[in-house]
Design a protein around this motif. Sequence first.
Motif, PDB file in Angstrom:
ATOM      1  N   GLU A  27      32.491  18.245  57.936  1.00  0.00           N
ATOM      2  CA  GLU A  27      32.328  17.339  56.796  1.00  0.00           C
ATOM      3  C   GLU A  27      31.345  16.203  57.137  1.00  0.00           C
ATOM      4  O   GLU A  27      30.499  15.828  56.320  1.00  0.00           O
ATOM      5  N   ILE A  28      31.473  15.683  58.344  1.00  0.00           N
ATOM      6  CA  ILE A  28      30.574  14.603  58.788  1.00  0.00           C
ATOM      7  C   ILE A  28      29.137  15.105  58.851  1.00  0.00           C
ATOM      8  O   ILE A  28      28.204  14.451  58.362  1.00  0.00           O
ATOM      9  N   GLU A  39      19.518   9.560  60.183  1.00  0.00           N
ATOM     10  CA  GLU A  39      20.779  10.118  60.680  1.00  0.00           C
ATOM     11  C   GLU A  39      21.646   9.058  61.349  1.00  0.00           C
ATOM     12  O   GLU A  39      22.855   8.991  61.123  1.00  0.00           O
ATOM     13  N   ASP A  40      21.009   8.213  62.190  1.00  0.00           N
ATOM     14  CA  ASP A  40      21.786   7.180  62.895  1.00  0.00           C
ATOM     15  C   ASP A  40      22.424   6.205  61.915  1.00  0.00           C
ATOM     16  O   ASP A  40      23.581   5.801  62.095  1.00  0.00           O
ATOM     17  N   ASP A  41      21.675   5.818  60.880  1.00  0.00           N
ATOM     18  CA  ASP A  41      22.227   4.895  59.874  1.00  0.00           C
ATOM     19  C   ASP A  41      23.391   5.542  59.125  1.00  0.00           C
ATOM     20  O   ASP A  41      24.380   4.876  58.804  1.00  0.00           O
ATOM     21  N   ALA A  42      23.270   6.845  58.830  1.00  0.00           N
ATOM     22  CA  ALA A  42      24.336   7.545  58.118  1.00  0.00           C
ATOM     23  C   ALA A  42      25.612   7.597  58.956  1.00  0.00           C
ATOM     24  O   ALA A  42      26.720   7.377  58.459  1.00  0.00           O
ATOM     25  N   ILE A  43      25.458   7.870  60.247  1.00  0.00           N
ATOM     26  CA  ILE A  43      26.628   7.921  61.140  1.00  0.00           C
ATOM     27  C   ILE A  43      27.270   6.542  61.245  1.00  0.00           C
ATOM     28  O   ILE A  43      28.501   6.404  61.141  1.00  0.00           O
ATOM     29  N   LEU A  46      29.206   5.666  58.086  1.00  0.00           N
ATOM     30  CA  LEU A  46      30.498   6.364  58.058  1.00  0.00           C
ATOM     31  C   LEU A  46      31.516   5.661  58.961  1.00  0.00           C
ATOM     32  O   LEU A  46      32.671   5.440  58.572  1.00  0.00           O
ATOM     33  N   LEU A  47      31.073   5.305  60.158  1.00  0.00           N
ATOM     34  CA  LEU A  47      31.978   4.636  61.101  1.00  0.00           C
ATOM     35  C   LEU A  47      32.432   3.279  60.574  1.00  0.00           C
ATOM     36  O   LEU A  47      33.602   2.911  60.712  1.00  0.00           O
ATOM     37  N   ASP A  48      31.510   2.544  59.966  1.00  0.00           N
ATOM     38  CA  ASP A  48      31.877   1.234  59.406  1.00  0.00           C
ATOM     39  C   ASP A  48      32.910   1.366  58.295  1.00  0.00           C
ATOM     40  O   ASP A  48      33.845   0.562  58.199  1.00  0.00           O
ATOM     41  N   GLU A  49      32.702   2.365  57.433  1.00  0.00           N
ATOM     42  CA  GLU A  49      33.650   2.559  56.326  1.00  0.00           C
ATOM     43  C   GLU A  49      35.000   3.057  56.832  1.00  0.00           C
ATOM     44  O   GLU A  49      36.052   2.675  56.310  1.00  0.00           O
ATOM     45  N   LEU A  50      34.981   3.911  57.862  1.00  0.00           N
ATOM     46  CA  LEU A  50      36.253   4.379  58.436  1.00  0.00           C
ATOM     47  C   LEU A  50      37.035   3.224  59.057  1.00  0.00           C
ATOM     48  O   LEU A  50      38.264   3.212  59.040  1.00  0.00           O
TER      49      LEU A  50
END
Length: 525
Positions: A27-28, A39-43, A46-50
């Motif tokens: 999914e990630i 890609e780095d910004d997307a990861i 995701l981590l910030d929102e998690l």
Amino acid sequence: MSAVLKSKVQRKFKMRGYTIKLEALAEILSFVNRFPDAEDDAIDLLLDELHHLSLKSSILDKEAVNKVVTLLLEAEAAVEENPNSATLGVGGSALRVINAFDIPKFRYDPVKKIFYEHTGRNPIHGDASAKAALYRDRFLLLFQRLSRDPHFSRPNFGSDFSDYGSCEISPIQSLVGQTGRRWIMGLISQLEDGHFYLEDLNAAVEYKITTGYFSENTIVLAEGEMLLDGVFQVKTCGFPPLEDREKSFSYFSGVDFFGGGILTKEETLRLSELESRAVNDMFVILSDIWLDNEETVANLETVLDGYENVDVVPSLFVFMGNFCSRPCNLSFNSFSSLRLQFGKLGQAIATHQRLMEQSRFLFIPGPDDAGPSTVLPRCPLPKYITEELQKHIPNAIFSTNPCRIKFYTQEIVFFRQDLLYRMRRSCLMPPSTEETSDPFEHLVATITHQSHLCPLPLSVQPIIWNYDHSLHLYPTPHTIVLGDRSEQKAFKYTGITCFNPGSFSNDNTFVAYRPCTREVELSAL
């Protein structure tokens, strides 16, 4: 599924204390693959929102990841439905034009190892300290970049320096009484007629030039040894090494060097995706458009006619000076005539309905165009010259030289100057042909390694001391457009796209550029 991307995701999530189940990893990766250029910004997003999500466990399953991904995609869709809500400039446009006099000025603090923004006045007429600060800022900009290069950092153990090993930089002041080879960094200065010196922030040493493509005011690295007569005998000499754009940003995130504003991770991701879809966006760039030359005007109308009838018209036309076949200096007495010629150009553009409705028009002055002086950066074309054109094209943009554009996430620098000719004349010796014999490639290497659009002596090209920062190229932009009367050329260097559209009035050449793919189409009538 890219093994490299998979490994990057697992590493970043592990650093935040997460363990990823196989379904969650899929999914990630599906989400991150939507943003191939970020890609780095997307990861990180995701981590910030998690982090803000109340999780029962550090073991991530598909459900938790899917919840965050759905929220992010819904937010993106909402912004796309109402693009004016984003701070992308006037009317939600993806295009921002940055005036040279509006570029933020940053200075490097070598003690705290940070950049801080200069918030004081920047008068056009600077005092003597402003000239000294100009060179100091250039030196420190390159020195902080060099300090992160593993080849020039202090070795961990007391091993001898080798041609391929660690080469710690020595202050010039420390050379007195030293024997053996040393590496130094300095600015080439001719402090005495016929005698060249290398200067750093505290001292200077006379040195003998060996080989290279250097002029006065160039900052170089030199390996050599001190002779008994106090002259530094150079064995090897070259430019400070370049640093990858993303690496520069990773060290100084949140610093707006370019001047287009700081984007949040959400904005960067959204713009990256919109940019990836903008495959039809194209810029048409022409340099040297002599409006007092009937043949040039007729050829320009041919170009406009051609693009009026294509399926998708260009997003932007960039017209770079000079706009007259002879210098508009004190002896020039035809300003009223030039004003009328600009008006006729406006009429010619206005007859192309699709271009008027769907394209933007940007005008950048050349070195011989009308203006207060030939000093850089140059002001926009005077209003008296352009107001007849603006009656026909109200949204025409008249910018400075140099000029910066931010298109989605792309950073593009336009500079109109006969730089190659001046650089070759100012060189202390012919360039080495070991790697290339192409003068344009030597020029591109010089300005990118120097992180400066015009690293020439101020006696050759005057620069407003307090606005030298507007010519800096740090971090490196995606694209550099060098308008020059020399031969039309395109060259990709260390990931930077550089090209010269050629002289439209002399040889009918121009360039069609697609910012989405950074594809350069060398064109001619």
